[in-house]
Design an enzyme around this catalytic site. Structure first.
Site, short mmCIF file in Angstrom:
data_model
loop_
_atom_site.label_atom_id
_atom_site.label_comp_id
_atom_site.label_asym_id
_atom_site.label_seq_id
_atom_site.Cartn_x
_atom_site.Cartn_y
_atom_site.Cartn_z
N GLY A 1 16.65 1.38 -1.60
CA GLY A 1 16.34 2.82 -1.46
C GLY A 1 15.72 3.10 -0.12
N ASN B 1 16.96 4.60 2.60
CA ASN B 1 17.44 5.70 3.44
C ASN B 1 16.52 6.91 3.45
OD1 ASN B 1 18.65 5.67 0.68
ND2 ASN B 1 19.15 7.76 1.25
N GLY C 1 12.46 8.82 2.09
CA GLY C 1 11.11 8.72 1.52
C GLY C 1 10.33 7.49 1.95
N GLY D 1 10.88 4.33 1.31
CA GLY D 1 11.69 3.21 1.79
C GLY D 1 11.91 3.32 3.29
N TYR E 1 11.05 8.04 -17.05
CA TYR E 1 10.53 7.59 -15.76
C TYR E 1 9.27 6.73 -15.95
CZ TYR E 1 8.60 7.73 -11.03
OH TYR E 1 8.09 7.37 -9.81
#
Ligand SMILES: NC(=O)c1ccc[n+]([C@@H]2O[C@H](COP(=O)([O-])OP(=O)(O)OC[C@H]3O[C@@H](n4cnc5c(N)ncnc54)[C@H](OP(=O)(O)O)[C@@H]3O)[C@@H](O)[C@H]2O)c1
Ligand SMILES: *[C@@H]1O[C@H](CO)[C@@H](O)[C@H](O)[C@H]1NC(C)=O
Ligand SMILES: *[C@@H]1O[C@H](CO)[C@@H](O)[C@H](O)[C@H]1NC(C)=O
Length: 331
Positions: free
Chosen positions: A50, A52, A54, A56, A211
């Protein structure tokens, strides 16, 4: 100007509120903690899911600032490459590559792992960062039919970690970093209802049960993994990055006035991605963690998880065994 002019009073009140808010923000910023490590990461290989957007993306950027070799595992290759290009240009001494990984498909995880193992004789650190949040009522499933949060956030990473484990062992001292969340404290592992085949109990609806459960599964997975790796030189760290403004809630369809109402809260309580990435960086690189094998962290400090204590290692082990069956793990 008359001092008692209502306009002047309002302006003074506004300015004081703003100043107090600002000072509070500065104070919070100090508490959030910064990664202390400044060392040279040249030649060290980091794999981050992940990557790409936020947290990450912010993590990749700061690893590259210290000359690391980073593999960005992204579902959206085009966006990943766009990000990689910018970072590579900014930090020419780093090495950034993008590889396709869709955690909602076990076939994609296999393919990614196979490809990575062929190209990288060494993996110093795996960061399981990717995560999805969706309203439970949308009841989305992964390609393999798992509840979306359980499937992407937990099972996809479970399989990925296991498939890379031998290589990470060979690269020891190495680290596995699992991005969980404070919301794991609200999670619950119901082995009879892991995929929400049954109705979600009334009391847990609306809280993002899927979640929260997946973030608890992240914590339990990391804990059990650390037990299994006790005799190796691999450290396993789980963490909460804090409350960060990223695109995580993009599927929640919040109306525009919702965002406006959120502005003061965001200003006072939420951190930006660079600040949010600090605990991830700390777990991935800090020298002060050398020799430490396991921990749950928040604000670059150890955090006592009540949920992990409540569940216990038995649940962690059982979740491991059930997950291994579900992803058809061959050992
Ligand atoms: N933001 C917070 O306040 C907060 C708080 C606690 C914990 N966290 C955790 O922090 C981690 C990073 O989240 P973020 O806040 O940075 O949110 P984000 O900006 O939405 O980033 C999530 C990343 O995960 C990727 N992803 C989602 N589904 C995927 C899939 N099926 N396969 C591969 N990649 C997938 C996304 O890719 P796409 O761009 O292609 O969707 C994106 O790169 C998550 O694990 C989250 O649970 C965040
Ligand atoms: C990264 O590499 C550049 C160029 O070789 C060097 O000047 C810089 O000091 C390195 N950074 C670190 C943190 O070692
Ligand atoms: C960083 O480490 C690499 C590999 O160990 C080494 O070749 C390089 O000279 C170091 N760079 C600096 C600036 O210390």
């Amino acid at each position: 100007m008359n001092m008692w002019d209502p306009f002047a009073i309002a302006a003074a009140a506004g300015a004081s509120i703003f100043t107090l808010g600002y000072l509070y923000r500065v104070y919070r910023n100090k508490q959030w903690g910064y990664c202390d490590s400044k060392s040279n990461l040249s030649g060290k290989v980091f794999v981050i899911t992940g990557a790409n957007s936020g947290l990450g993306k912010a993590t990749v950027e700061q690893l590259c600032a210290r000359n690391a070799t980073v593999v960005m595992a992204c579902r959206n290759i085009a966006e990943g490459q766009e990000v990689a290009k910018k970072i590579q240009k900014k930090y020419p001494s780093s090495v950034v590559t993008v590889k396709h990984l869709d955690l909602s498909s076990l076939a994609s995880v296999h393919h990614f792992a196979e490809n990575l193992l062929q190209e990288y004789p060494k993996i110093d650190c795996l960061v399981n960062n990717a995560g999805v949040y969706m309203p439970d009522k949308e009841a989305r499933k992964t390609a393999d039919g798992f509840e979306i949060h359980f499937g992407v956030n937990h099972l996809g990473h479970f399989l990925l970690t296991n498939e890379l484990l031998e290589r990470i062992k060979e690269s020891a001292p190495s680290r596995i970093v699992v991005v969980s969340s404070m919301l794991h404290e609200k999670g619950n592992i119901d082995f009879e209802n892991l995929n929400f085949e049954k109705e979600i109990p009334e009391s847990r609806r609306g809280a993002g049960a899927g979640y929260c459960n997946s973030k608890l599964a992240n914590g339990l997975f990391a804990w059990e993994l650390s037990k299994q790796l006790e005799d190796t030189d691999i450290s396993v760290f789980a963490l909460c990055p804090g409350w960060v403004y990223t695109g995580l809630f993009r599927n929640s369809r919040i109306p525009w006035y919702g965002y406006v109402a959120m502005l003061p809260i965001a200003f006072l309580f939420m951190r930006g991605p660079k600040s949010g990435a600090q605990t991830i960086l700390y777990c991935a690189t800090s020298e002060s963690l050398e020799g430490r094998k396991w921990g749950f962290f928040r604000d670059c400090k150890p955090y006592e998880s009540k949920a992990l204590q409540r569940c216990g290692l038995d649940t962690a082990k059982k979740l491991w065994d059930v997950s291994a069956k579900l992803v058809k793990l061959v050992k």
